[in-house]
Write an enzyme that holds these catalytic residues in place. Sequence first.
Site, PDB file in Angstrom:
ATOM      1  CG  HIS A  89      -0.302   0.046   2.538  1.00 18.60           C
ATOM      2  ND1 HIS A  89       0.555  -0.938   3.000  1.00 18.60           N
ATOM      3  CD2 HIS A  89      -0.375   0.979   3.530  1.00 18.60           C
ATOM      4  CE1 HIS A  89       0.973  -0.622   4.216  1.00 18.60           C
ATOM      5  NE2 HIS A  89       0.434   0.543   4.548  1.00 18.60           N
ATOM      6  CG  HIS A  91       0.026   4.057   5.169  1.00 21.45           C
ATOM      7  ND1 HIS A  91      -0.560   3.149   6.030  1.00 21.45           N
ATOM      8  CD2 HIS A  91      -0.878   5.061   5.022  1.00 21.45           C
ATOM      9  CE1 HIS A  91      -1.755   3.586   6.380  1.00 21.45           C
ATOM     10  NE2 HIS A  91      -1.970   4.743   5.782  1.00 21.45           N
ATOM     11  CG  ASP A  93       5.186   3.113   7.269  1.00 23.05           C
ATOM     12  OD1 ASP A  93       4.190   3.521   6.644  1.00 23.05           O
ATOM     13  OD2 ASP A  93       5.152   2.125   8.025  1.00 23.05           O
ATOM     14  CG  HIS A 179      -3.708  -1.142   6.557  1.00 23.92           C
ATOM     15  ND1 HIS A 179      -3.557  -1.214   7.921  1.00 23.92           N
ATOM     16  CD2 HIS A 179      -2.809  -0.196   6.139  1.00 23.92           C
ATOM     17  CE1 HIS A 179      -2.632  -0.365   8.316  1.00 23.92           C
ATOM     18  NE2 HIS A 179      -2.163   0.268   7.258  1.00 23.92           N
ATOM     19  CG  ASP A 202       1.007  -2.067   7.331  1.00 23.92           C
ATOM     20  OD1 ASP A 202       1.975  -2.840   7.337  1.00 23.92           O
ATOM     21  OD2 ASP A 202       1.090  -0.864   7.652  1.00 23.92           O
ATOM     22  CG  HIS A 268       5.033  -3.166   9.375  1.00 23.50           C
ATOM     23  ND1 HIS A 268       5.708  -1.986   9.572  1.00 23.50           N
ATOM     24  CD2 HIS A 268       3.749  -2.820   9.151  1.00 23.50           C
ATOM     25  CE1 HIS A 268       4.876  -0.973   9.462  1.00 23.50           C
ATOM     26  NE2 HIS A 268       3.676  -1.448   9.216  1.00 23.50           N
TER      27      HIS A 268
END
Length: 316
Positions: A89, A91, A93, A179, A202, A268
């Site tokens: 995805h 995001h 980070d 998520h 995630d 993670h």
Amino acid sequence: MSVASVRVVSMFLLAAVSFFLAASARSQEIRVTLLGTGNPPPVMDRFGPSILVEAGNKKFLFDTGRGAIQRMTQIKVGWETINGVFFTHLHSDHVVGFPDAWLTGWLVSRRNRPLEVWGPPGTENMVSHLRQAFEFDIRFRMSDDKAPAEGALVSAHEIGAGVAYEQDGVRVTAIKVDHAPVEPAYGYRIDYAGRSVVLSGDTRISDNLIRAAEGVDLLVHEVASPESFQRAGIPAERMKTIVGHHVTPEQAGEVFEKAKPRLALYSHIVLPTATADDLVPGTRKNYRGPLEVGEDLMVIEVGHEVVVRRPSHTAQ
């Protein structure tokens, strides 16, 4: 020929056969290296989320968090050898290290082909804007450093759930996970030579992921530790929000117990200061099978056996 000579020849042949058998076994493995096992906080022992998967003659990065290219340098994997990047995805980070892997991999290693990228809707938009952001640098490098123009290109593929890549016996399947409010977010399953690896990305508890991971050789799953938030003094409401987008050790244990992988492994890790003492006891409430807490530069060789090699040290 003397008896001694026969012995020498026999020993040589035995060594040669052993070498080729070992090489053949390695060629049937999937090799997974945890480049970064952390999340947004910038700590030195857990870089941003990124996993290198080597299968057959292919090398793929799954996410490119902070420091991915530095970790690749530590394990002496050439940046130009990467066949592509898969994003779970978008995001920050999970993608903040991408410009570094893309541009440094082009400039320093002289990559002479476009970098292939797969990801959820929005990937093409992100990549096109990154190219605009670095337009000045790209033009300069091509004119002054004579860097090959093809290597500055990114070929982005926006994918849905299902098989995203299949070539030379390597199949990568995107798994829609939960998520929310990020939509969609993917985990990935990698299959090669009868071996299988699932990366959760995630997610909360995801039935899709559990189905995809049933009986796999290796399941790499994210985890969030409430204890690490409490130690950091993060307000309870903020902790509840963040942990609510992930799985706790107890919930991960439920996933592992249902999927029953040959090895379950955490990466993670939220917060990156969480320890095995924060993660393992909760997991063991619901799962008694093989379990490892990942660390940066850990290597997992998935073959006839699943072998975990911990790094001798992690550069600080």
